[in-house]
Design an enzyme around this catalytic site. Structure first.
Site, PDB file in Angstrom:
ATOM      1  CB  SER A   1       1.697  -4.345  -0.103  1.00 51.88           C
ATOM      2  OG  SER A   1       2.527  -3.431  -0.788  1.00 51.88           O
TER       3      SER A   1
ATOM      4  CE1 TYR B   1       4.460  -3.349   4.526  1.00 52.40           C
ATOM      5  CE2 TYR B   1       5.094  -3.137   2.216  1.00 52.40           C
ATOM      6  CZ  TYR B   1       4.147  -3.015   3.219  1.00 52.40           C
ATOM      7  OH  TYR B   1       2.883  -2.574   2.921  1.00 52.40           O
TER       8      TYR B   1
END
Length: 264
Positions: free
Chosen positions: A155, A169
């Site tokens: 990501s 995250y």
């Protein structure tokens, strides 16, 4: 248990004919499955929600009767389950050519907010789960002749420390990026035919990003098309969609904190 439905194989001779996708029951994983099925690839789909996979398999085979689709329930945080399911799927398709390590969690809370369980679960799935998958995928590719394509779905959030509910995250995705880069370098040093790609999606409209209001968020179809196109090129690393993220990605590593927050 692995479940499969077969049809005749398509005549298209693709180098990566058989593709395994984890986290395939929703979001990016589901979207990638639809794209590759339409291109004639055989698929091995794994996720925790088997009912979603069964519905997806029926849809894919109705639209693409020439392909084979195998499905299996899988919790990637269980190393023995990863070994068993990956091995069964590899056997069922006669060899997996590309492993797409997409399974992950986006839940979380600010550190110290009293929801440590959510952050711990995210870390367990995204960190240990990715490591378990990489270990087995490389072993299986080596056993099949030492060639294939290993894809890590990381990501853009891995580039800078994230805030609030995204702190853990982002940190887990930084682990994924670093792990993928290290494996890529090791395979090159070995002269291996196993290619390794780190893919860094920006904001794409999925269930995981439903609360994100970024004006840079791409719709799901556009995001998935960019994701599949990038993976098919088999780069060492790619940010998707390329606009704006191929420009934003390198800048994030150098921009001052207040400026970088405008993108994250």
């Amino acid at each position: 248990m692995v479940l499969g439905i077969s049809g005749k194989r398509g005549s298209k001779n693709e180098e990566r004919k058989n593709i395994l996708i984890t986290g395939a029951s929703a979001g990016l994983g589901e979207g990638m499955a639809r794209q590759w099925a339409a291109h004639g690839h055989n698929l091995a789909l794994a996720a925790r929600r088997l009912d979603n996979l069964q519905a997806l398999r029926e849809e894919l085979l109705a639209s693409n009767p020439s392909i084979t689709v195998e499905i299996a329930a899988l919790d990637v945080s269980d190393p023995e389950a990863v070994r068993r399911v990956f091995t069964e799927l590899d056997d069922a398709l006669g060899g997996i050519d590309r492993y797409v390590l997409n399974a992950g969690l986006g839940k979380g809370a600010s550190v110290g907010a009293g929801k440590a369980w959510a952050n711990a679960e995210t870390a367990k799935v995204n960190v240990l789960g990715t490591l378990h998958q990489a270990e087995v995928a490389i072993e299986l590719m080596r056993a099949r002749g030492g060639a294939g394509h290993l894809v890590f779905i990381s990501s853009i959030a891995s580039r800078r420390g994230m805030l609030g509910a995204e702190t853990t995250y982002g940190a887990t995705k930084a682990f994924v990026t670093s792990l993928a880069q290290g494996i890529h370098a090791e395979q090159r040093r070995r002269g291996s035919q196993i290619k390794v790609s780190t893919i860094l999606p920006g904001y794409i409209a999925t269930e995981m990003t439903s609360q994100n209001k970024s004006p840079l968020k791409a719709d799901l179809d556009k995001g998935v098309r960019a994701l599949v196109a990038a993976i098919d090129r088999e780069p060492a690393q790619a940010a998707v969609p390329p606009l704006p993220w191929s420009v934003v990605d390198p800048a994030l590593r150098f921009l001052p904190e207040p400026v970088s927050r405008k993108f994250l």
